[in-house]
Design a protein around this motif. Sequence first.
Motif, mmCIF file in Angstrom:
data_model
loop_
_atom_site.group_PDB
_atom_site.id
_atom_site.type_symbol
_atom_site.label_atom_id
_atom_site.label_comp_id
_atom_site.label_asym_id
_atom_site.label_seq_id
_atom_site.Cartn_x
_atom_site.Cartn_y
_atom_site.Cartn_z
ATOM 1 N N GLY A 158 0.775 -1.125 -0.049
ATOM 2 C CA GLY A 158 -0.011 -0.104 0.036
ATOM 3 C C GLY A 158 0.794 1.233 -0.069
ATOM 4 O O GLY A 158 0.334 2.279 0.315
ATOM 5 N N ARG A 159 2.044 1.142 -0.461
ATOM 6 C CA ARG A 159 2.876 2.476 -0.348
ATOM 7 C C ARG A 159 3.398 3.076 -1.624
ATOM 8 O O ARG A 159 3.808 3.901 -1.904
ATOM 9 N N LEU A 160 2.730 2.308 -2.713
ATOM 10 C CA LEU A 160 2.831 2.795 -4.067
ATOM 11 C C LEU A 160 1.712 2.754 -4.930
ATOM 12 O O LEU A 160 1.169 1.456 -5.005
ATOM 13 N N VAL A 161 1.342 3.712 -5.708
ATOM 14 C CA VAL A 161 0.412 3.459 -6.747
ATOM 15 C C VAL A 161 1.126 3.385 -8.008
ATOM 16 O O VAL A 161 1.783 4.144 -8.332
ATOM 17 N N VAL A 162 0.719 2.152 -8.625
ATOM 18 C CA VAL A 162 1.156 2.079 -9.935
ATOM 19 C C VAL A 162 0.282 2.370 -11.136
ATOM 20 O O VAL A 162 -0.891 2.392 -11.011
ATOM 21 N N PRO A 163 1.060 2.652 -12.271
ATOM 22 C CA PRO A 163 0.021 3.045 -13.339
ATOM 23 C C PRO A 163 -0.925 1.973 -13.811
ATOM 24 O O PRO A 163 -0.706 0.833 -13.286
ATOM 25 N N ASN A 164 -1.966 2.618 -14.397
ATOM 26 C CA ASN A 164 -2.874 1.492 -14.687
ATOM 27 C C ASN A 164 -2.391 0.557 -15.788
ATOM 28 O O ASN A 164 -2.881 -0.763 -15.960
ATOM 29 N N LYS A 165 -1.520 0.799 -16.522
ATOM 30 C CA LYS A 165 -0.656 -0.107 -17.529
ATOM 31 C C LYS A 165 0.519 -0.559 -17.044
ATOM 32 O O LYS A 165 1.573 0.008 -17.607
ATOM 33 N N ALA A 166 0.675 -1.231 -15.969
ATOM 34 C CA ALA A 166 1.881 -1.723 -15.345
ATOM 35 C C ALA A 166 1.851 -3.451 -15.298
ATOM 36 O O ALA A 166 0.676 -3.831 -15.432
ATOM 37 N N VAL A 167 2.950 -3.823 -15.662
ATOM 38 C CA VAL A 167 3.139 -5.186 -15.687
ATOM 39 C C VAL A 167 4.460 -5.718 -14.965
ATOM 40 O O VAL A 167 5.498 -4.848 -15.198
ATOM 41 N N LEU A 168 4.428 -6.839 -14.527
ATOM 42 C CA LEU A 168 5.618 -7.518 -14.032
ATOM 43 C C LEU A 168 6.045 -8.630 -14.952
ATOM 44 O O LEU A 168 5.132 -9.551 -15.022
ATOM 45 N N ILE A 169 7.139 -8.701 -15.648
ATOM 46 C CA ILE A 169 7.533 -9.650 -16.286
ATOM 47 C C ILE A 169 8.658 -10.701 -15.730
ATOM 48 O O ILE A 169 9.467 -10.105 -15.116
ATOM 49 N N THR A 170 8.414 -11.927 -15.721
ATOM 50 C CA THR A 170 9.254 -12.868 -14.781
ATOM 51 C C THR A 170 9.875 -13.789 -15.636
ATOM 52 O O THR A 170 9.072 -14.477 -16.527
ATOM 53 N N PHE A 171 10.993 -14.466 -15.482
ATOM 54 C CA PHE A 171 11.555 -15.651 -15.795
ATOM 55 C C PHE A 171 12.025 -16.540 -14.940
ATOM 56 O O PHE A 171 12.711 -15.856 -13.843
ATOM 57 N N ASP A 172 12.034 -17.725 -14.987
ATOM 58 C CA ASP A 172 12.745 -18.623 -13.963
ATOM 59 C C ASP A 172 13.989 -19.371 -14.556
ATOM 60 O O ASP A 172 14.114 -19.777 -15.771
ATOM 61 N N ASP A 173 14.824 -19.793 -13.477
ATOM 62 C CA ASP A 173 15.896 -20.693 -13.855
ATOM 63 C C ASP A 173 17.089 -20.000 -14.271
ATOM 64 O O ASP A 173 18.218 -20.820 -14.197
ATOM 65 N N GLY A 174 17.278 -18.808 -14.856
ATOM 66 C CA GLY A 174 18.567 -18.311 -15.499
ATOM 67 C C GLY A 174 18.913 -19.060 -16.883
ATOM 68 O O GLY A 174 19.873 -19.380 -16.967
ATOM 69 N N LEU A 175 17.784 -19.497 -17.549
ATOM 70 C CA LEU A 175 17.974 -20.109 -18.956
ATOM 71 C C LEU A 175 18.812 -19.354 -20.041
ATOM 72 O O LEU A 175 18.324 -17.988 -20.221
ATOM 73 N N LEU A 176 19.580 -19.900 -20.674
ATOM 74 C CA LEU A 176 20.519 -19.215 -21.585
ATOM 75 C C LEU A 176 19.429 -18.652 -22.769
ATOM 76 O O LEU A 176 19.767 -17.728 -23.311
ATOM 77 N N SER A 177 18.427 -19.351 -23.105
ATOM 78 C CA SER A 177 17.498 -19.070 -24.314
ATOM 79 C C SER A 177 16.902 -17.560 -23.853
ATOM 80 O O SER A 177 16.660 -16.890 -24.938
ATOM 81 N N THR A 178 16.881 -16.927 -22.727
ATOM 82 C CA THR A 178 16.151 -15.747 -22.319
ATOM 83 C C THR A 178 17.290 -14.858 -22.586
ATOM 84 O O THR A 178 17.031 -13.567 -23.098
ATOM 85 N N LYS A 179 18.567 -15.095 -22.558
ATOM 86 C CA LYS A 179 19.478 -14.097 -22.992
ATOM 87 C C LYS A 179 19.472 -13.956 -24.455
ATOM 88 O O LYS A 179 19.645 -12.814 -24.960
ATOM 89 N N ASP A 180 19.307 -14.786 -25.190
ATOM 90 C CA ASP A 180 19.237 -14.760 -26.569
ATOM 91 C C ASP A 180 18.199 -14.398 -27.266
ATOM 92 O O ASP A 180 18.150 -13.685 -28.222
ATOM 93 N N PHE A 181 16.862 -14.762 -26.634
ATOM 94 C CA PHE A 181 15.539 -14.294 -27.186
ATOM 95 C C PHE A 181 15.008 -13.051 -26.498
ATOM 96 O O PHE A 181 14.406 -12.293 -27.153
ATOM 97 N N ALA A 182 14.751 -13.288 -25.115
ATOM 98 C CA ALA A 182 14.077 -12.227 -24.338
ATOM 99 C C ALA A 182 14.692 -10.894 -24.184
ATOM 100 O O ALA A 182 14.172 -9.868 -24.305
ATOM 101 N N TYR A 183 16.016 -10.998 -23.822
ATOM 102 C CA TYR A 183 16.856 -9.971 -23.735
ATOM 103 C C TYR A 183 16.914 -8.756 -24.529
ATOM 104 O O TYR A 183 16.412 -7.685 -24.210
ATOM 105 N N PRO A 184 17.370 -9.146 -25.917
ATOM 106 C CA PRO A 184 16.978 -8.048 -26.892
ATOM 107 C C PRO A 184 16.045 -7.435 -27.158
ATOM 108 O O PRO A 184 15.762 -6.328 -27.262
ATOM 109 N N ILE A 185 14.664 -8.315 -26.998
ATOM 110 C CA ILE A 185 13.592 -7.684 -27.042
ATOM 111 C C ILE A 185 13.122 -6.691 -26.165
ATOM 112 O O ILE A 185 12.551 -5.669 -26.254
#
Length: 171
Positions: free
Chosen positions: A22-49
Amino acid sequence: EYLADRQFKTLTAHQLYDYLEGRLVVPNKAVLITFDDGLLSTKDFAYPILKQYGFTALQHIISSRTDRAQGTQLFDAEGPLQFFTAADLEALADVFQFEAHTYELHALNGDSGVGVALERSKEEILLDLQRNMEQVPGAVSVAYPFGHYDEDFIAAAKEAGLLIGFTTNEG
């Protein structure tokens, strides 16, 4: 591109915690993006995007797996799972916020199909999380391995200083 075109903003784990408390009001258009495990595929595919669109994301790291390879790795979709190296954690910190996912408790008991962390004491879980957090010292959240948790895991996470737990269980 969809999120960027609609002017969404990504949140950090700290911002999510402040919002939940209750200490922060977030914008209506807020999102949290998460990835698990530290897979190399996220370095090659998600990171640049993510970088292209100015987004950040949480990356929950299984820190015992970051020393499986040294130097530059080429992603191999046909081979065994590949994980970030310690050098990758430094290089990707402009986009990924590295969070806890245990040191070596990310496994299933073959007989029961339950996460091995649930077979450990609170003290054992705490020691594992503390070892995990040596590599991700700024972590404020933990992704429970396979979404499995119990009272001991929650207590150990709190004692380790983690504020948020992510699971695959709804509710």
